[in-house]
Design a protein around this motif. Sequence first.
Motif, short mmCIF file in Angstrom:
data_model
loop_
_atom_site.label_atom_id
_atom_site.label_comp_id
_atom_site.label_asym_id
_atom_site.label_seq_id
_atom_site.Cartn_x
_atom_site.Cartn_y
_atom_site.Cartn_z
N LEU A 109 0.82 -1.46 -0.59
CA LEU A 109 0.03 -0.18 0.63
C LEU A 109 1.02 1.38 -0.13
O LEU A 109 1.17 2.15 -1.01
CB LEU A 109 -0.85 -0.48 1.10
CG LEU A 109 -2.15 1.40 1.54
CD1 LEU A 109 -2.86 1.32 0.05
CD2 LEU A 109 -2.45 1.24 2.54
N GLU A 110 2.13 1.13 0.86
CA GLU A 110 3.13 2.86 0.58
C GLU A 110 3.79 2.71 -0.71
O GLU A 110 3.85 3.73 -1.28
CB GLU A 110 3.97 2.28 2.05
CG GLU A 110 4.24 3.41 2.74
CD GLU A 110 5.34 3.48 3.48
OE1 GLU A 110 6.14 4.36 4.09
OE2 GLU A 110 5.25 2.57 4.36
N ASN A 111 4.12 1.80 -1.05
CA ASN A 111 4.72 1.48 -2.55
C ASN A 111 3.63 2.34 -3.49
O ASN A 111 3.83 3.02 -4.81
CB ASN A 111 5.08 0.58 -3.03
CG ASN A 111 5.94 0.03 -1.82
OD1 ASN A 111 7.58 0.32 -1.43
ND2 ASN A 111 6.53 -1.78 -1.95
N HIS A 112 2.65 1.70 -3.36
CA HIS A 112 1.42 2.29 -4.26
C HIS A 112 1.01 3.50 -4.51
O HIS A 112 1.01 4.58 -5.42
CB HIS A 112 -0.03 1.65 -4.46
CG HIS A 112 0.55 -0.15 -4.26
ND1 HIS A 112 0.46 -0.83 -5.84
CD2 HIS A 112 -1.12 -1.14 -4.43
CE1 HIS A 112 0.83 -1.83 -5.59
NE2 HIS A 112 0.17 -2.48 -5.02
N LEU A 113 1.51 4.34 -3.36
CA LEU A 113 0.67 5.28 -2.79
C LEU A 113 2.19 6.67 -2.96
O LEU A 113 2.03 7.50 -3.52
CB LEU A 113 0.25 5.79 -1.43
CG LEU A 113 -1.11 4.95 -0.51
CD1 LEU A 113 -0.94 5.06 0.73
CD2 LEU A 113 -1.96 5.84 -1.10
N ASN A 114 2.87 5.85 -2.95
CA ASN A 114 4.39 6.54 -3.71
C ASN A 114 4.08 6.42 -4.69
O ASN A 114 4.80 7.60 -5.27
CB ASN A 114 5.62 6.20 -3.01
CG ASN A 114 5.50 5.81 -1.28
OD1 ASN A 114 5.35 7.32 -0.89
ND2 ASN A 114 6.51 5.05 -0.91
N TYR A 115 3.85 5.17 -5.66
CA TYR A 115 3.76 5.81 -6.86
C TYR A 115 2.55 6.43 -7.42
O TYR A 115 3.23 7.39 -8.60
CB TYR A 115 3.83 3.84 -7.46
CG TYR A 115 3.91 3.72 -8.80
CD1 TYR A 115 4.66 4.46 -9.95
CD2 TYR A 115 2.49 3.07 -9.83
CE1 TYR A 115 4.74 4.19 -11.68
CE2 TYR A 115 2.71 3.01 -10.97
CZ TYR A 115 3.88 3.16 -11.41
OH TYR A 115 4.28 2.95 -13.40
N THR B 217 3.64 9.77 -10.45
CA THR B 217 2.34 9.57 -12.04
C THR B 217 2.06 10.63 -11.60
O THR B 217 2.06 11.44 -12.29
CB THR B 217 1.87 8.77 -11.47
OG1 THR B 217 2.22 6.80 -11.41
CG2 THR B 217 1.52 8.52 -12.98
N LEU B 218 1.62 11.61 -9.65
CA LEU B 218 0.83 13.24 -10.30
C LEU B 218 2.06 14.06 -10.46
O LEU B 218 1.62 15.11 -11.57
CB LEU B 218 0.24 13.15 -8.31
CG LEU B 218 -0.35 13.66 -8.66
CD1 LEU B 218 -2.29 14.29 -9.65
CD2 LEU B 218 -0.93 13.91 -6.95
N ALA B 219 2.59 13.54 -10.34
CA ALA B 219 4.17 14.61 -10.45
C ALA B 219 4.57 14.31 -12.06
O ALA B 219 5.67 14.99 -12.45
CB ALA B 219 5.22 14.61 -9.43
N GLY B 220 4.31 13.67 -12.86
CA GLY B 220 5.13 13.66 -14.07
C GLY B 220 4.18 14.30 -15.05
O GLY B 220 3.46 15.02 -15.31
N LYS B 221 5.07 14.40 -16.46
CA LYS B 221 4.25 15.36 -17.29
C LYS B 221 3.70 15.03 -18.30
O LYS B 221 3.84 15.96 -19.38
CB LYS B 221 6.24 16.27 -18.38
CG LYS B 221 7.53 16.19 -17.01
CD LYS B 221 8.77 16.92 -17.98
CE LYS B 221 9.40 17.52 -16.87
NZ LYS B 221 10.90 18.17 -17.47
N GLU B 222 3.61 13.61 -18.31
CA GLU B 222 2.83 13.45 -19.20
C GLU B 222 1.22 13.22 -19.14
O GLU B 222 0.90 13.12 -17.47
CB GLU B 222 2.97 11.83 -19.77
CG GLU B 222 4.48 12.55 -20.49
CD GLU B 222 4.65 10.68 -21.36
OE1 GLU B 222 4.39 9.49 -20.44
OE2 GLU B 222 5.79 10.48 -21.80
#
Length: 285
Positions: free
Chosen positions: A219-225, A229-234
Amino acid sequence: MIQSMTGFGKSSLQLPTKKITVEIKSLNSKGLDLSVRMPSAYREMELKLRNQIAQRLERGKVDFSLFVEVTGEETSSKVNIPIVKAYINQMKEIVDGDETELLKMAVRMPDALKTEREEIDENEWSSIQGVVDQALDNIQSFRVSEGIALEKEFVVRVSNILRLMKETVSYDSERIENVKTKLSNAIAELEVNVDENRFEQELIYYLEKMDITEEKVRLENHLNYFMETLAGKEANGRKLGFITQEIGREINTMGSKSNHAQMQKLVVQMKDELEKIKEQVLNIL
């Protein structure tokens, strides 16, 4: 930076004899659902406009409208003089009336007005493409602004889930002790001799099935991912949607394993935060 699929853009252009206005509205959709409204004189350009819009907006339920307002003295509608005269002559055969009144009646008859098709020259088409591009710039700016607001909300929701998860884990040792105590008391009440080694083995096996360490880590890994992804440029709306599904699986598993009133209450709160994320992810490009 994420973008919302919700947006509005408008732009206008004044030509010598007409004013061109373009309005574009968009809402969320799984793909690009484009609706185009424009005068029939510009229909031959519809396919090019659709391609121009699709390249810029990518996804969403998009309503495109092109309005033309004639501001000069020229008009494409003309009085069909032979037809109007024929109507007046026919009416004179029926009634001997004032010619002005007969004219008023004649111009309301079918085919009294004729519309001459206008040809769009290259300069005018180039100008229209420019005003469409400006409207697209405006709607994309709107989408970016909405995306910034959504990103702030996502950060809050993810932080809440992470906090609730840590609080859930804090009850884990208490839960394990409660389980051990309940099982030991149940065995004692039976008043039978028990192989202590075998009891310990069975207890360890039982507790391992209730262990939520793996779920916590995933769960912690998914939240970090999700945050990466939220901070990505696409444009990552679909990917964020997939990640929320994985987050939901881990939260559900923690809930099914918890067997503890306070932990289950916290799991419900995590699910509530996740549902709010899912609702807004649907709006992300």
